[in-house]
Motif scaffolding. Structure first.
Motif, PDB file in Angstrom:
ATOM      1  N   PRO A  44      50.089  45.394  65.543  1.00 57.71           N
ATOM      2  CA  PRO A  44      49.822  45.933  64.245  1.00 57.71           C
ATOM      3  C   PRO A  44      49.657  47.505  63.979  1.00 57.71           C
ATOM      4  O   PRO A  44      49.956  47.982  63.026  1.00 57.71           O
ATOM      5  CB  PRO A  44      48.297  45.490  64.000  1.00 57.71           C
ATOM      6  CG  PRO A  44      48.509  44.195  64.749  1.00 57.71           C
ATOM      7  CD  PRO A  44      49.338  44.621  65.885  1.00 57.71           C
ATOM      8  N   VAL A  45      49.424  48.101  65.072  1.00 57.54           N
ATOM      9  CA  VAL A  45      49.313  49.411  65.193  1.00 57.54           C
ATOM     10  C   VAL A  45      50.593  50.310  65.066  1.00 57.54           C
ATOM     11  O   VAL A  45      50.808  51.206  64.045  1.00 57.54           O
ATOM     12  CB  VAL A  45      48.498  50.204  66.199  1.00 57.54           C
ATOM     13  CG1 VAL A  45      48.623  51.690  66.266  1.00 57.54           C
ATOM     14  CG2 VAL A  45      46.860  49.516  66.247  1.00 57.54           C
ATOM     15  N   LEU A  46      51.432  49.586  65.743  1.00 59.08           N
ATOM     16  CA  LEU A  46      52.975  50.139  65.792  1.00 59.08           C
ATOM     17  C   LEU A  46      54.061  49.652  64.527  1.00 59.08           C
ATOM     18  O   LEU A  46      54.951  50.359  64.448  1.00 59.08           O
ATOM     19  CB  LEU A  46      53.674  49.848  67.174  1.00 59.08           C
ATOM     20  CG  LEU A  46      52.770  50.230  68.103  1.00 59.08           C
ATOM     21  CD1 LEU A  46      53.433  49.883  69.647  1.00 59.08           C
ATOM     22  CD2 LEU A  46      52.932  51.797  68.503  1.00 59.08           C
ATOM     23  N   ALA A  47      53.400  48.727  64.007  1.00 57.61           N
ATOM     24  CA  ALA A  47      54.228  47.956  62.891  1.00 57.61           C
ATOM     25  C   ALA A  47      54.837  48.932  61.816  1.00 57.61           C
ATOM     26  O   ALA A  47      56.005  49.095  61.359  1.00 57.61           O
ATOM     27  CB  ALA A  47      53.654  46.749  62.330  1.00 57.61           C
ATOM     28  N   PRO A  48      53.809  49.722  61.354  1.00 58.16           N
ATOM     29  CA  PRO A  48      54.211  50.921  60.311  1.00 58.16           C
ATOM     30  C   PRO A  48      55.407  51.685  61.015  1.00 58.16           C
ATOM     31  O   PRO A  48      56.342  52.189  60.214  1.00 58.16           O
ATOM     32  CB  PRO A  48      53.075  51.601  60.003  1.00 58.16           C
ATOM     33  CG  PRO A  48      52.060  50.600  60.276  1.00 58.16           C
ATOM     34  CD  PRO A  48      52.490  49.867  61.405  1.00 58.16           C
ATOM     35  N   ALA A  49      55.340  52.360  62.076  1.00 52.73           N
ATOM     36  CA  ALA A  49      56.261  53.251  62.459  1.00 52.73           C
ATOM     37  C   ALA A  49      57.470  52.472  62.949  1.00 52.73           C
ATOM     38  O   ALA A  49      58.677  52.927  62.893  1.00 52.73           O
ATOM     39  CB  ALA A  49      55.887  53.722  63.937  1.00 52.73           C
ATOM     40  N   ILE A  50      57.407  50.999  63.293  1.00 53.65           N
ATOM     41  CA  ILE A  50      58.691  50.418  63.728  1.00 53.65           C
ATOM     42  C   ILE A  50      59.497  50.205  62.385  1.00 53.65           C
ATOM     43  O   ILE A  50      60.738  50.181  62.392  1.00 53.65           O
ATOM     44  CB  ILE A  50      58.261  49.186  64.213  1.00 53.65           C
ATOM     45  CG1 ILE A  50      57.824  49.251  65.696  1.00 53.65           C
ATOM     46  CG2 ILE A  50      59.637  48.330  64.342  1.00 53.65           C
ATOM     47  CD1 ILE A  50      57.342  48.082  66.302  1.00 53.65           C
TER      48      ILE A  50
END
Length: 89
Positions: A44-50
């Motif tokens: 969930p922390v990395l999802a926006p960057a992905i």
């Protein structure tokens, strides 16, 4: 031919190894739980960057992550059996 004394020593040595192996197993279990938690809850922390890097919508990124978890679960048992049959070395 083994003597009764060597059998006793072997049995005594095995008993002294058990608590040590239990500690190693407990440490491995804790490490596994922590590493899976870090990997799973980092999504969930990395999802926006992905989604920004790939241009995929958030639902597609989440679906890909979920599909990867299902694939790992389905493939884990047969791959584990193959690895058990074909030991290294």
């Amino acid at each position: 031919m083994p003597t009764p004394e060597s059998a006793t020593l072997t049995a005594a040595g095995a008993d002294t190894e058990r608590p040590r192996l239990g500690s190693v197993l407990a440490a491995l279990c804790v490490t596994e739980i922590i590493s899976w938690g870090v990997l799973y809850y980092a999504f969930p922390v990395l999802a926006p960057a992905i989604t920004a890097d790939t241009g995929w919508p958030t639902t597609m990124t989440t679906a890909a992550f979920s599909a990867a978890l299902v694939l790992a679960a389905v493939a884990g048992i047969p791959i584990g059996r193959i690895l058990d049959r074909h030991e290294p070395g």
